[in-house]
Motif scaffolding. Structure first.
Motif, mmCIF file in Angstrom:
data_model
loop_
_atom_site.group_PDB
_atom_site.id
_atom_site.type_symbol
_atom_site.label_atom_id
_atom_site.label_comp_id
_atom_site.label_asym_id
_atom_site.label_seq_id
_atom_site.Cartn_x
_atom_site.Cartn_y
_atom_site.Cartn_z
ATOM 1 N N UNK A 69 1.142 -1.053 -0.535
ATOM 2 C CA UNK A 69 0.145 0.162 -0.416
ATOM 3 C C UNK A 69 1.018 1.429 0.051
ATOM 4 N N UNK A 70 0.680 1.978 -0.556
ATOM 5 C CA UNK A 70 1.105 3.339 -1.152
ATOM 6 C C UNK A 70 1.112 4.304 0.394
ATOM 7 N N UNK A 71 1.471 5.606 0.169
ATOM 8 C CA UNK A 71 1.007 6.479 1.149
ATOM 9 C C UNK A 71 -0.332 6.726 1.467
ATOM 10 N N UNK A 72 -0.382 7.400 2.584
ATOM 11 C CA UNK A 72 -1.769 7.720 2.756
ATOM 12 C C UNK A 72 -2.203 8.848 2.591
ATOM 13 N N UNK A 73 -3.089 9.630 1.877
ATOM 14 C CA UNK A 73 -3.687 11.169 2.235
ATOM 15 C C UNK A 73 -4.237 11.440 3.036
ATOM 16 N N UNK A 74 -3.921 12.997 3.660
ATOM 17 C CA UNK A 74 -4.259 13.722 4.345
ATOM 18 C C UNK A 74 -4.540 14.763 3.645
ATOM 19 N N UNK A 75 -5.334 15.560 4.674
ATOM 20 C CA UNK A 75 -5.691 17.123 4.380
ATOM 21 C C UNK A 75 -4.736 18.245 5.393
ATOM 22 N N UNK A 76 -4.263 18.299 4.620
ATOM 23 C CA UNK A 76 -3.073 20.067 4.164
ATOM 24 C C UNK A 76 -2.823 20.406 5.336
ATOM 25 N N UNK A 77 -2.284 19.921 6.561
ATOM 26 C CA UNK A 77 -2.109 21.302 7.468
ATOM 27 C C UNK A 77 -2.949 20.394 8.803
ATOM 28 N N UNK A 78 -3.495 19.439 8.977
ATOM 29 C CA UNK A 78 -4.283 19.005 9.895
ATOM 30 C C UNK A 78 -3.643 18.724 10.769
#
Length: 141
Positions: free
Chosen positions: A61-70
């Motif tokens: 599995x690749x990197x997880x996305x997350x909201x910027x500056x969360x």
């Protein structure tokens, strides 16, 4: 000058040093309840956050996305130092584009964001990306 006093409890509002400088928090502060952070997207066979970190380590599995500056990104980096992240703009379209472009197959956000995103995609007829269904993944934190 008028001063207003307001009691407010917003469980998804994380107290960070930056926010403490700008806001007045009463004590005691209770962090968000268990189950707030959730994975969603198109990945499968990931049951929890430690398993995501392990699958990233093995390359399945690749990197997880997350909201910027969360604020939760710093929390997750402390809890799972080996976990890899890609920050994307905090919007429904940015999350969808990240899945569609293959930037990530897992997005981490607060549970209400995850369920709302999944519902919105189904309502728009965008139930799948590259043949894989979009949904909530595994157990919340």
């Amino acid at each position: 000058q008028t001063e207003f006093l307001t009691d407010m409890y917003l469980s998804l509002y994380y107290v960070t040093p930056e926010r403490q400088r700008e806001n007045h928090f009463t004590l005691p502060y209770h962090p968000p309840s268990t189950g707030t952070l959730t994975m969603f997207g198109t990945a499968t066979r990931i049951n929890n956050f430690p398993e995501l970190a392990e699958k990233q380590k093995t390359g399945s599995v690749g990197p997880a996305c997350a909201a910027e500056n969360a604020a939760y990104i710093d929390f997750l980096k402390d809890a799972y130092p080996e976990m890899k992240f890609v920050e994307v703009p905090n919007s429904e379209e940015s999350f969808y584009n990240a899945l569609e472009e293959g930037t990530c197959s897992v997005i981490i956000s607060d549970y209400p964001v995850a369920t709302h995103f999944t519902l919105q995609q189904y309502q728009k007829g965008r139930c799948k990306v590259a043949g894989k269904p979009i949904g909530v993944i595994g157990q919340p934190m």
